[in-house]
Design a protein around this motif. Structure first.
Motif, PDB file in Angstrom:
ATOM      1  N   GLU A 117       0.829  -1.207   0.000  1.00 46.66           N
ATOM      2  CA  GLU A 117       0.000   0.000   0.000  1.00 46.66           C
ATOM      3  C   GLU A 117       0.863   1.258   0.000  1.00 46.66           C
ATOM      4  O   GLU A 117       0.589   2.209  -0.737  1.00 46.66           O
ATOM      5  CB  GLU A 117      -0.922   0.021   1.216  1.00 46.66           C
ATOM      6  CG  GLU A 117      -2.024  -0.994   1.185  1.00 46.66           C
ATOM      7  CD  GLU A 117      -2.769  -1.102   2.503  1.00 46.66           C
ATOM      8  OE1 GLU A 117      -3.966  -1.426   2.461  1.00 46.66           O
ATOM      9  OE2 GLU A 117      -2.158  -0.875   3.574  1.00 46.66           O
ATOM     10  N   LEU A 118       1.909   1.254   0.815  1.00 46.50           N
ATOM     11  CA  LEU A 118       2.808   2.402   0.880  1.00 46.50           C
ATOM     12  C   LEU A 118       3.462   2.641  -0.482  1.00 46.50           C
ATOM     13  O   LEU A 118       3.554   3.787  -0.949  1.00 46.50           O
ATOM     14  CB  LEU A 118       3.864   2.178   1.964  1.00 46.50           C
ATOM     15  CG  LEU A 118       4.787   3.338   2.294  1.00 46.50           C
ATOM     16  CD1 LEU A 118       4.016   4.587   2.708  1.00 46.50           C
ATOM     17  CD2 LEU A 118       5.755   2.931   3.403  1.00 46.50           C
ATOM     18  N   GLY A 119       3.883   1.587  -1.134  1.00 46.20           N
ATOM     19  CA  GLY A 119       4.457   1.701  -2.475  1.00 46.20           C
ATOM     20  C   GLY A 119       3.475   2.284  -3.465  1.00 46.20           C
ATOM     21  O   GLY A 119       3.847   3.099  -4.319  1.00 46.20           O
ATOM     22  N   GLN A 120       2.202   1.879  -3.359  1.00 47.36           N
ATOM     23  CA  GLN A 120       1.174   2.408  -4.263  1.00 47.36           C
ATOM     24  C   GLN A 120       0.936   3.895  -4.001  1.00 47.36           C
ATOM     25  O   GLN A 120       0.837   4.682  -4.941  1.00 47.36           O
ATOM     26  CB  GLN A 120      -0.133   1.635  -4.113  1.00 47.36           C
ATOM     27  CG  GLN A 120      -0.072   0.242  -4.699  1.00 47.36           C
ATOM     28  CD  GLN A 120      -1.335  -0.547  -4.433  1.00 47.36           C
ATOM     29  OE1 GLN A 120      -1.914  -0.488  -3.355  1.00 47.36           O
ATOM     30  NE2 GLN A 120      -1.758  -1.315  -5.419  1.00 47.36           N
ATOM     31  N   VAL A 121       0.842   4.277  -2.746  1.00 43.44           N
ATOM     32  CA  VAL A 121       0.597   5.671  -2.398  1.00 43.44           C
ATOM     33  C   VAL A 121       1.735   6.559  -2.900  1.00 43.44           C
ATOM     34  O   VAL A 121       1.499   7.632  -3.456  1.00 43.44           O
ATOM     35  CB  VAL A 121       0.421   5.834  -0.864  1.00 43.44           C
ATOM     36  CG1 VAL A 121       0.482   7.291  -0.445  1.00 43.44           C
ATOM     37  CG2 VAL A 121      -0.886   5.202  -0.404  1.00 43.44           C
ATOM     38  N   LEU A 122       2.964   6.107  -2.720  1.00 41.35           N
ATOM     39  CA  LEU A 122       4.137   6.916  -3.074  1.00 41.35           C
ATOM     40  C   LEU A 122       4.664   6.655  -4.482  1.00 41.35           C
ATOM     41  O   LEU A 122       5.615   7.308  -4.908  1.00 41.35           O
ATOM     42  CB  LEU A 122       5.258   6.675  -2.056  1.00 41.35           C
ATOM     43  CG  LEU A 122       4.926   7.066  -0.620  1.00 41.35           C
ATOM     44  CD1 LEU A 122       6.063   6.693   0.302  1.00 41.35           C
ATOM     45  CD2 LEU A 122       4.605   8.552  -0.529  1.00 41.35           C
TER      46      LEU A 122
ATOM     47  N   LEU B 244      -2.181  14.762 -15.615  1.00 45.83           N
ATOM     48  CA  LEU B 244      -1.099  14.085 -16.326  1.00 45.83           C
ATOM     49  C   LEU B 244      -0.822  12.715 -15.712  1.00 45.83           C
ATOM     50  O   LEU B 244      -0.683  11.721 -16.430  1.00 45.83           O
ATOM     51  CB  LEU B 244       0.162  14.962 -16.313  1.00 45.83           C
ATOM     52  CG  LEU B 244       1.404  14.395 -16.990  1.00 45.83           C
ATOM     53  CD1 LEU B 244       1.141  14.084 -18.458  1.00 45.83           C
ATOM     54  CD2 LEU B 244       2.574  15.367 -16.836  1.00 45.83           C
ATOM     55  N   LEU B 245      -0.759  12.648 -14.389  1.00 43.96           N
ATOM     56  CA  LEU B 245      -0.542  11.355 -13.715  1.00 43.96           C
ATOM     57  C   LEU B 245      -1.665  10.374 -14.025  1.00 43.96           C
ATOM     58  O   LEU B 245      -1.417   9.189 -14.260  1.00 43.96           O
ATOM     59  CB  LEU B 245      -0.415  11.544 -12.204  1.00 43.96           C
ATOM     60  CG  LEU B 245       0.900  12.108 -11.707  1.00 43.96           C
ATOM     61  CD1 LEU B 245       0.823  12.417 -10.213  1.00 43.96           C
ATOM     62  CD2 LEU B 245       2.045  11.153 -11.986  1.00 43.96           C
ATOM     63  N   ASP B 246      -2.905  10.858 -14.008  1.00 42.38           N
ATOM     64  CA  ASP B 246      -4.042   9.983 -14.331  1.00 42.38           C
ATOM     65  C   ASP B 246      -3.928   9.432 -15.748  1.00 42.38           C
ATOM     66  O   ASP B 246      -4.212   8.255 -15.989  1.00 42.38           O
ATOM     67  CB  ASP B 246      -5.371  10.737 -14.171  1.00 42.38           C
ATOM     68  CG  ASP B 246      -5.732  11.016 -12.720  1.00 42.38           C
ATOM     69  OD1 ASP B 246      -5.113  10.412 -11.808  1.00 42.38           O
ATOM     70  OD2 ASP B 246      -6.626  11.868 -12.497  1.00 42.38           O
ATOM     71  N   ALA B 247      -3.509  10.281 -16.692  1.00 46.16           N
ATOM     72  CA  ALA B 247      -3.355   9.831 -18.078  1.00 46.16           C
ATOM     73  C   ALA B 247      -2.242   8.792 -18.193  1.00 46.16           C
ATOM     74  O   ALA B 247      -2.386   7.793 -18.895  1.00 46.16           O
ATOM     75  CB  ALA B 247      -3.067  11.029 -18.987  1.00 46.16           C
ATOM     76  N   ILE B 248      -1.141   9.032 -17.489  1.00 49.31           N
ATOM     77  CA  ILE B 248      -0.035   8.070 -17.501  1.00 49.31           C
ATOM     78  C   ILE B 248      -0.482   6.758 -16.873  1.00 49.31           C
ATOM     79  O   ILE B 248      -0.213   5.675 -17.395  1.00 49.31           O
ATOM     80  CB  ILE B 248       1.201   8.659 -16.778  1.00 49.31           C
ATOM     81  CG1 ILE B 248       1.788   9.811 -17.601  1.00 49.31           C
ATOM     82  CG2 ILE B 248       2.246   7.573 -16.528  1.00 49.31           C
ATOM     83  CD1 ILE B 248       2.814  10.646 -16.854  1.00 49.31           C
ATOM     84  N   ASP B 249      -1.192   6.860 -15.738  1.00 48.13           N
ATOM     85  CA  ASP B 249      -1.703   5.649 -15.083  1.00 48.13           C
ATOM     86  C   ASP B 249      -2.637   4.870 -16.000  1.00 48.13           C
ATOM     87  O   ASP B 249      -2.536   3.650 -16.107  1.00 48.13           O
ATOM     88  CB  ASP B 249      -2.449   6.016 -13.793  1.00 48.13           C
ATOM     89  CG  ASP B 249      -1.528   6.439 -12.672  1.00 48.13           C
ATOM     90  OD1 ASP B 249      -0.300   6.265 -12.808  1.00 48.13           O
ATOM     91  OD2 ASP B 249      -2.036   6.950 -11.658  1.00 48.13           O
ATOM     92  N   ALA B 250      -3.545   5.580 -16.648  1.00 50.53           N
ATOM     93  CA  ALA B 250      -4.510   4.920 -17.532  1.00 50.53           C
ATOM     94  C   ALA B 250      -3.786   4.199 -18.675  1.00 50.53           C
ATOM     95  O   ALA B 250      -4.158   3.091 -19.053  1.00 50.53           O
ATOM     96  CB  ALA B 250      -5.504   5.933 -18.084  1.00 50.53           C
TER      97      ALA B 250
ATOM     98  N   GLY C 184      -2.206   1.095 -16.983  1.00 52.39           N
ATOM     99  CA  GLY C 184      -3.036   0.224 -16.158  1.00 52.39           C
ATOM    100  C   GLY C 184      -2.694   0.264 -14.676  1.00 52.39           C
ATOM    101  O   GLY C 184      -2.861  -0.728 -13.969  1.00 52.39           O
ATOM    102  N   VAL C 185      -2.226   1.414 -14.186  1.00 54.83           N
ATOM    103  CA  VAL C 185      -1.831   1.555 -12.780  1.00 54.83           C
ATOM    104  C   VAL C 185      -3.065   1.828 -11.930  1.00 54.83           C
ATOM    105  O   VAL C 185      -3.946   2.584 -12.316  1.00 54.83           O
ATOM    106  CB  VAL C 185      -0.809   2.707 -12.617  1.00 54.83           C
ATOM    107  CG1 VAL C 185      -0.468   2.961 -11.165  1.00 54.83           C
ATOM    108  CG2 VAL C 185       0.453   2.393 -13.416  1.00 54.83           C
ATOM    109  N   VAL C 186      -3.102   1.220 -10.733  1.00 58.07           N
ATOM    110  CA  VAL C 186      -4.183   1.422  -9.793  1.00 58.07           C
ATOM    111  C   VAL C 186      -4.005   2.776  -9.122  1.00 58.07           C
ATOM    112  O   VAL C 186      -2.910   3.116  -8.679  1.00 58.07           O
ATOM    113  CB  VAL C 186      -4.191   0.304  -8.715  1.00 58.07           C
ATOM    114  CG1 VAL C 186      -5.227   0.586  -7.642  1.00 58.07           C
ATOM    115  CG2 VAL C 186      -4.421  -1.044  -9.355  1.00 58.07           C
ATOM    116  N   ASN C 187      -5.069   3.556  -9.039  1.00 63.63           N
ATOM    117  CA  ASN C 187      -5.041   4.841  -8.337  1.00 63.63           C
ATOM    118  C   ASN C 187      -4.864   4.574  -6.846  1.00 63.63           C
ATOM    119  O   ASN C 187      -5.624   3.802  -6.259  1.00 63.63           O
ATOM    120  CB  ASN C 187      -6.364   5.579  -8.583  1.00 63.63           C
ATOM    121  CG  ASN C 187      -6.384   6.980  -7.978  1.00 63.63           C
ATOM    122  OD1 ASN C 187      -5.702   7.257  -7.001  1.00 63.63           O
ATOM    123  ND2 ASN C 187      -7.173   7.832  -8.578  1.00 63.63           N
ATOM    124  N   PRO C 188      -3.862   5.216  -6.191  1.00 62.52           N
ATOM    125  CA  PRO C 188      -3.636   4.981  -4.763  1.00 62.52           C
ATOM    126  C   PRO C 188      -4.872   5.256  -3.901  1.00 62.52           C
ATOM    127  O   PRO C 188      -5.055   4.642  -2.864  1.00 62.52           O
ATOM    128  CB  PRO C 188      -2.511   5.951  -4.403  1.00 62.52           C
ATOM    129  CG  PRO C 188      -1.806   6.209  -5.676  1.00 62.52           C
ATOM    130  CD  PRO C 188      -2.855   6.109  -6.752  1.00 62.52           C
TER     131      PRO C 188
END
Length: 173
Positions: free
Chosen positions: A73-78, A155-161, A164-168
């Motif tokens: 979880e910490l890795g996902q948040v950061l 920008l982060l949301d677009a990169i995540d999308a 396929g990265v999970v939003n923290p």
């Protein structure tokens, strides 16, 4: 010196001549990289008395904000992978700011828990952003800072999308 990231004179990416794609002033990533590096450097004199690096500081901020977290979880948040996070946690543990222990519910899960010293250092750490602001000129109004943060999050949301990265914020707790 040309302003970095301007793409001056172009309205669409399709209009940019191929040779211009590699010009520094047409890169979005380059000024983001430079700003990030310079911000970390600006924090250094305020974090050294706390015996923290910037990356250790954001680990502590996440734990102050969310409480106990699993390493995952910490890795996902950061947005840090375990190869980066594990040495950070070891150093913070050696400094006495946190401890790692196996979850009672699932032995495979390692929890990160602030120690009393980790909780106590928050009172000093809360002064860091105040000192940084006091020493620097106001670059942005509160409204402009909020707009910049919104654009960076977009920008982060677009990169995540795209990856396929999970939003923290979607972490199930």
């Amino acid at each position: 010196m040309a302003k970095i990231g301007t793409l001056a004179g172009y309205n669409r990416a399709s209009e940019v001549p191929e040779d211009d794609y590699l010009l520094l002033e047409n890169q979005l990533g380059f000024p983001l990289y430079v700003v990030a590096k310079e911000l970390v450097n600006a924090y250094r004199p305020y974090l050294e008395p706390l015996n923290l690096t910037y990356t250790q500081y954001i680990v502590m901020m996440a734990l102050w904000q969310y409480g106990d977290l699993s390493v995952k979880e910490l890795g996902q948040v950061l947005r840090l992978d375990s190869g980066t996070l594990t040495p950070l946690l070891k150093k913070l543990e050696l400094k006495g700011f946190l401890k790692r222990k196996r979850s009672r519910n699932d032995e495979r899960v390692v929890m990160v828990i602030l120690t009393e010293e980790g909780h106590n250092i928050r009172a000093e750490a809360i002064e860091v952003p105040k000192l940084l602001v006091a020493k620097s000129k106001e670059v942005f109004s509160v409204h402009e800072a909020a707009e910049l943060r919104a654009l960076l999050n977009k920008l982060l949301d677009a990169i995540d999308a795209a990856h396929g990265v999970v939003n923290p914020e979607d972490i199930k707790r």
